[in-house]
Design a protein around this motif. Structure first.
Motif, PDB file in Angstrom:
ATOM      1  N   GLY A  63       6.253   3.533 -11.910  1.00 41.62           N
ATOM      2  CA  GLY A  63       7.479   3.141 -11.292  1.00 41.62           C
ATOM      3  C   GLY A  63       8.038   3.743  -9.218  1.00 41.62           C
ATOM      4  O   GLY A  63       9.060   3.247  -9.632  1.00 41.62           O
ATOM      5  N   ALA A  64       7.037   4.239  -9.603  1.00 38.28           N
ATOM      6  CA  ALA A  64       7.278   5.033  -7.539  1.00 38.28           C
ATOM      7  C   ALA A  64       7.870   3.483  -6.895  1.00 38.28           C
ATOM      8  O   ALA A  64       7.074   3.068  -7.030  1.00 38.28           O
ATOM      9  CB  ALA A  64       6.899   6.121  -7.774  1.00 38.28           C
ATOM     10  N   TYR A  65       8.803   3.579  -5.791  1.00 36.78           N
ATOM     11  CA  TYR A  65       8.268   3.197  -4.976  1.00 36.78           C
ATOM     12  C   TYR A  65       7.949   3.356  -4.122  1.00 36.78           C
ATOM     13  O   TYR A  65       7.256   2.283  -3.198  1.00 36.78           O
ATOM     14  CB  TYR A  65      10.270   3.008  -4.123  1.00 36.78           C
ATOM     15  CG  TYR A  65      10.100   2.610  -2.820  1.00 36.78           C
ATOM     16  CD1 TYR A  65       9.999   1.456  -2.915  1.00 36.78           C
ATOM     17  CD2 TYR A  65      10.455   2.994  -2.249  1.00 36.78           C
ATOM     18  CE1 TYR A  65      10.026   0.915  -1.892  1.00 36.78           C
ATOM     19  CE2 TYR A  65      10.652   2.633  -0.767  1.00 36.78           C
ATOM     20  CZ  TYR A  65      10.371   1.255  -0.856  1.00 36.78           C
ATOM     21  OH  TYR A  65      10.847   0.308   0.609  1.00 36.78           O
ATOM     22  N   GLY A  66       7.446   4.582  -3.254  1.00 28.46           N
ATOM     23  CA  GLY A  66       5.982   4.900  -2.923  1.00 28.46           C
ATOM     24  C   GLY A  66       5.534   5.661  -3.395  1.00 28.46           C
ATOM     25  O   GLY A  66       5.452   6.782  -3.419  1.00 28.46           O
ATOM     26  N   ALA A  67       3.740   5.684  -2.471  1.00 30.71           N
ATOM     27  CA  ALA A  67       2.790   7.239  -3.540  1.00 30.71           C
ATOM     28  C   ALA A  67       1.803   7.032  -2.120  1.00 30.71           C
ATOM     29  O   ALA A  67       1.585   6.546  -1.561  1.00 30.71           O
ATOM     30  CB  ALA A  67       2.652   6.703  -4.670  1.00 30.71           C
ATOM     31  N   SER A  68       1.405   8.063  -1.798  1.00 30.18           N
ATOM     32  CA  SER A  68       0.824   8.563  -0.310  1.00 30.18           C
ATOM     33  C   SER A  68      -0.255   9.621  -0.703  1.00 30.18           C
ATOM     34  O   SER A  68       0.098  10.717  -1.055  1.00 30.18           O
ATOM     35  CB  SER A  68       1.072   8.553   0.656  1.00 30.18           C
ATOM     36  OG  SER A  68       0.357   7.683   1.967  1.00 30.18           O
ATOM     37  N   ALA A  69      -0.911   9.352   0.060  1.00 35.14           N
ATOM     38  CA  ALA A  69      -2.006  10.702   0.471  1.00 35.14           C
ATOM     39  C   ALA A  69      -2.430  10.746   1.609  1.00 35.14           C
ATOM     40  O   ALA A  69      -2.900  10.052   2.317  1.00 35.14           O
ATOM     41  CB  ALA A  69      -3.778  11.060   0.203  1.00 35.14           C
ATOM     42  N   SER A  70      -1.842  11.405   2.791  1.00 35.29           N
ATOM     43  CA  SER A  70      -1.841  11.699   4.242  1.00 35.29           C
ATOM     44  C   SER A  70      -2.881  13.224   4.880  1.00 35.29           C
ATOM     45  O   SER A  70      -2.482  14.232   3.828  1.00 35.29           O
ATOM     46  CB  SER A  70      -1.195  11.863   5.104  1.00 35.29           C
ATOM     47  OG  SER A  70       0.517  11.974   4.224  1.00 35.29           O
ATOM     48  N   PHE A  71      -3.916  13.267   5.891  1.00 37.64           N
ATOM     49  CA  PHE A  71      -3.949  14.083   6.496  1.00 37.64           C
ATOM     50  C   PHE A  71      -3.699  14.479   7.708  1.00 37.64           C
ATOM     51  O   PHE A  71      -3.737  13.082   8.322  1.00 37.64           O
ATOM     52  CB  PHE A  71      -5.725  13.986   6.061  1.00 37.64           C
ATOM     53  CG  PHE A  71      -6.660  13.817   4.855  1.00 37.64           C
ATOM     54  CD1 PHE A  71      -7.209  15.514   4.324  1.00 37.64           C
ATOM     55  CD2 PHE A  71      -6.855  13.515   3.981  1.00 37.64           C
ATOM     56  CE1 PHE A  71      -7.146  16.256   3.106  1.00 37.64           C
ATOM     57  CE2 PHE A  71      -7.178  14.157   2.572  1.00 37.64           C
ATOM     58  CZ  PHE A  71      -7.205  14.921   2.388  1.00 37.64           C
TER      59      PHE A  71
END
Length: 976
Positions: free
Chosen positions: A827-835
């Protein structure tokens, strides 16, 4: 979007213009070579839009009644949006949940991860949906023709045949659900958590409460008082059947407008639209905009104000005007800008709330953090300003400045997108051209200052429909998501949770994946890095300064910048930041709005610990004003009286007030602490401008210290003058120029003379080391009980080297692992992986289970080890990654000076790009050990409240108070 905190005057860009009669062109049978009758459309009208230098067409689909707006602007970037009139019926947020849900699969494209997939495999520059006051819109932008038609097909199918109509799990996932968690029943869901995340309620803020009360006092239980996005309290009463009812009422083609623009095959586009619309009837809901305000018995209402109350928030709302009365809307905005500016001299914490729900343009001011014993004084000051405007009038300069502020801000505001304005025109006047000509209204306001007297009297002085709300700051009532239920009901919820989790964890089948649109990787193998056709590079060196010019005679705009070596580090970094921020303040006061100053570590691209800090002054102008702009910059740099004690003291107080903006957004504090733990380049940014670019917590703490000794302003001003004089030095100076050749010759002749006459002192190499910060931190905020969680890893400490393949890895992890688990299931609003070239960052927002989120991050390595994916599937992620790289490094304004500043050549970028293209599934799987290594660094930074932090097992090294930036080390924590 109705009652949200905004830091600038909210602009409603609505303009009424004369259009051709709707029947004027109805008889036209062809359009751009397309037989309209055979295509199923009728051309209603067209108009040349001078401000857009394009012709716009308004068509109707003959059978369904759908409206089509086409802006023929010839641009390579193609846009598409489909919007519906959706006035809110209550505060439960059904429109908001539909906005999230429609792109979670459709009849033709049944992937429940459809949006995530598209964002990670398309080359669109925007894939989004938005819930506005009385409308909901689904939009994208792309320059790739294949991508445009792929996405257009997805969007129309999703809007008209979404999976949410038959799959309640999508409502539970995106909206709200009851969930079994650790022996309790709780609420969960993406929109539910988003509303909690964005709640501005706390012991030092009642912004949402004040706004809600003002609207309710003035409009009662009618549409203008409702929030289209929903509220935390009301959404818990929303049901799946409520959402279906709203969809069936408003999501019909006759109640929609499809906006398209860009260089495209319009015949093909219309054919695609007709293939969907031809099966619908011309039936639209009956929507009327006839709401009116009610007169409160007592215009001043107080809440939560007791003898012990120390501070309050005070809101002022006067009943608004119909949205279609455009001149009145702009005049009221200008008047409110004047009122706000006058108030801000004594009350710096001012916010704006407003919107046009129900077809009424409302705009209110909320003054925050007022000492309780001064609440009556504030109300009196507000009313006195209005009275003064009536009795004394408005000075010409003050009025014109306010009009210009509204006009300039309008040009930068999101709704100035042509498609958004066309949607507004359709929503409120059934005419997409209604709000598209902005010049006439502003010119009228400039030419008729007496009009403001009428507006002032009608909407303020004589307006009895007003609401003034005073709310005391009290400890926030625990906004727990826990639900009290019986044992039998809890057992039922547990079974429902297990069923939902099974659904969420089930991956898309190979058949479903095969239906999703793809782009060929072959389209992207050729790079276009470096100078564009018609651009040439020119390097000239004189008097110790090197000028890197990119000459482009087709350029209408010229950009230039000077990169001066910063003399020293250490404590001077904070003084250098103060110098830079003050200079920007000074530039604005002198009217040099196209000139700005900044600081940069100018790090080596391949080694972020190798920095050569720079003070930058840059400018932008058109080719006709290059001489004047260059002389203005040179004149500014030659001044020796820029810093005075009096002005500096005033500026320090202003900066201290600005620090409250940072404390209200603790996410940026978390970023400051996170980057302070990393490379020298990251630590330099944190020590200076911070994550916001306006100053870090360390800078603002420095400002507070300076204010404690106001007598020291004279010595500080002297020191800043000395630093500035030492910085403006030609030795090591790099100059960058982008623009036409004639402009370059003018610029160079003026600047060469300046460089020849400034100091040529040789500075020692920059060798000072900025000391590392804490390896982990929790930022304590009383405004939210859901968290923002980040875990960062240093690539080089892990024993690996940066590669373009890592960018593909990040794109894949975000789409295939993090978002499905953290957003889809938890239920998270947003999620990411960035380099970046030095770090990897895992992040998630909108959940309070910090330890569980960290477990998900830690599981990324095993996910890669067990990855099952074909090369063709991976190619889709490669395409999107390469496109993002091209967008960043291949802009039209190619900057030649990046070579010496970043130590990175075009050949280096080409290699990184080629690494991306050559990524294999095995490459991705082999990064499992790398992920484990960066997770093992345990560098975690979190925003949470006291309760959430206390129940978290992760051993943070320090806490940071978001209100006053106090950093408190935690005993018995791991040391670096």
């Amino acid at each position: 979007m109705v009652k949200t905190k905004t830091l600038t005057i909210l602009l409603i860009t609505v303009f009424l213009i004369q259009c051709f009669p709707l029947s004027a062109l109805a008889a036209q049978s062809t359009f751009d070579g397309v037989d309209l009758q055979k295509s199923g459309f009728t051309l209603i009208t067209k108009q040349y839009l001078a401000e857009k230098n394009a012709t716009a067409y308004y068509l109707k689909h003959t059978k369904s009644g759908a409206s089509i707006f086409y802006l023929d602007d010839g641009k390579e970037e193609k846009t598409f949006s489909i919007g519906f009139r959706t006035p809110p019926e209550n505060n439960k947020g059904a429109n908001h949940i539909l906005e999230h849900s429609l792109m979670c699969g459709s009849e033709k494209y049944p992937s429940k991860n459809l949006t995530t997939y598209l964002r990670s495999t398309s080359v669109a520059t925007m894939i989004n949906a938005s819930t506005a006051d009385d409308s909901t819109c689904y939009a994208f932008k792309t320059s790739n023709k294949t991508d445009f038609y792929n996405l257009a097909d997805v969007y129309i199918n999703a809007a008209l045949s979404p999976s949410v109509l038959t799959d309640e799990n999508i409502f539970k996932q995106q909206g709200i659900r009851r969930e079994y968690s650790e022996g309790k029943a709780v609420y969960n869901g993406v929109v539910y958590n988003e509303l909690r995340l964005n709640d501005l309620q706390g012991s030092e803020s009642t912004i949402n409460f004040v706004a809600s009360k003002m609207y309710t006092n003035l409009y009662g239980n009618t549409v203008p008082a409702f929030s289209s996005g929903g509220t935390v309290d009301a959404i818990t009463g929303l049901t799946y059947s409520d959402v279906l009812s709203v969809y069936k009422k408003y999501y019909t083609p006759a109640n929609s407008i499809i906006c398209i623009s860009g260089n495209q095959d319009i015949g093909k586009t219309l054919s695609l639209l007709n293939s969907y619309l031809k099966d619908y009837s011309n039936k639209a809901p009956d929507i009327k905009w006839n709401y009116s305000a009610i007169k409160p018995q007592n215009p001043i209402q107080s809440y939560n104000v007791i003898d012990q109350t120390k501070t309050v928030d005070i809101g002022f709302l006067y009943s608004g005007s119909p949205v279609i009365e455009t001149k009145a809307a702009f005049a009221r905005e200008a008047l409110m800008a004047i009122v706000q500016k006058r108030l801000s001299e004594n009350y710096p914490d001012i916010y704006n709330v407003g919107g046009y729900t129900g077809g009424i343009f409302n705009l209110a001011i909320i003054i925050s953090n007022v000492t309780a014993d001064k609440k009556n004084e504030v109300i009196s000051d507000f009313e006195s300003i209005l009275t003064s405007l009536k009795l004394d009038g408005i000075g010409k300069d003050e009025l014109n400045a306010a009009i210009e502020q509204v006009e300039n801000s309008k040009n930068n505001y999101r709704v100035t997108e042509t498609s958004d304005l066309a949607l507004d025109g359709f929503v409120y006047g059934s005419n997409p051209f209604m709000f598209l000509n902005q010049t006439a209204d502003f010119q009228y306001l400039k030419d008729n200052p007496s009009y403001f007297k009428t507006i002032l009297d009608r909407y303020f002085i004589s307006n009895q429909y007003k609401s003034i709300v005073v709310s005391g700051h009290i400890s926030k009532v625990a906004d727990s998501n826990e639900i009290k239920v019986s044992a039998s009901e809890l057992a039922k919820i547990k079974a429902e949770t297990e069923a939902f989790n099974a659904w969420a964890e089930t991956p898309d089948s190979s058949e479903t994946l095969a239906k999703l649109p793809v782009l060929s990787i072959d389209e992207f193998r050729q790079d276009h890095l470096g100078p564009k056709s018609g651009q040439t590079e020119k390097l000239e060196t004189s008097n110790g300064a090197s000028c890197y010019a990119t000459l482009d005679d087709s350029a209408e705009t010229i950009n230039f910048g000077m990169y001066f070596e910063l003399p020293k580090s250490g404590e001077n970094l904070q003084y250098a930041t103060l110098m830079t921020q003050f200079l920007n303040y000074k530039l604005t006061s002198l009217g040099l709005n196209s000139v700005y100053c900044s600081l940069s570590p100018a790090e080596n691209f391949f080694n972020k610990n190798d920095i050569n800090p720079r003070f930058i002054i840059a400018a932008s102008c058109d080719k006709m004003t290059i001489a004047d702009t260059t002389r203005q910059v040179v004149g500014f740099l030659n001044r020796t009286d820029l810093f005075s004690a009096k002005e500096l003291e005033e500026f320090l107080e202003q900066e201290d007030s600005n620090s409250k903006r940072l404390s209200s957004t603790p996410y940026y504090i978390s970023c400051d602490m996170m980057y302070d733990s990393q490379s020298q380049a990251d630590k330099f940014r944190t020590a200076t401008v911070g994550s916001t670019g306006m100053g870090s917590i360390f800078y603002f703490n420095f400002i507070k210290q300076m204010l404690q000794t106001p007598s020291g302003c004279s010595a500080c001003a002297s020191r800043l003058n000395s630093i500035f004089a030492d910085t403006v030095n030609r030795n090591g100076l790099i100059i960058g120029y982008y623009g036409n050749s004639a402009g370059y010759n003018t610029f160079k002749s003026i600047f060469d003379s300046f460089v020849a006459n400034i100091s040529g002192k040789v500075h020692s190499d920059y060798t000072d080391t900025i000391q590392p910060g804490y390896n982990s931190a929790v930022i304590l905020s009383n405004k939210q009980d859901v968290s923002h969680i980040m875990q960062i890893g240093n690539i080089y400490k892990s024993g690996y080297q940066y590669s373009g393949k890592m960018e593909v890895l990040g794109n894949l992890l975000k789409a295939e692992y993090l978002r499905p688990v953290l957003r889809g299931k938890m239920g998270a609003y947003g999620a990411s992986a960035s380099f970046t070239n030095g770090t990897i960052i895992f992040s998630v927002a909108g959940i309070s289970e910090i330890d569980k989120a960290l477990e998900v991050f830690a599981g990324a390595g095993n996910y890669l080890r067990n990855l099952s994916m074909t090369q063709k599937e991976l190619d889709s992620f490669i395409v999107s990654t390469v496109n993002q790289f091209d967008q960043y490094y291949n802009s039209d304004n190619y900057y030649f000076e990046l070579k010496p500043l970043a130590g990175c050549t075009i050949d280096d970028w080409k290699k990184i790009r080629q690494d991306m293209l050559s990524t294999t599934v095995e490459d991705i799987k082999n990064y499992a050990g790398f992920i484990d290594a960066v997770i093992a660094q345990k560098s975690v930074f979190v925003v949470a409240n006291d309760e959430t932090a206390a129940k978290t097992k992760f051993p943070f090294e320090c806490t940071v108070n978001s209100a006053d930036f106090t950093v408190t080390p935690l005993v018995n924590k791991s040391s670096k």
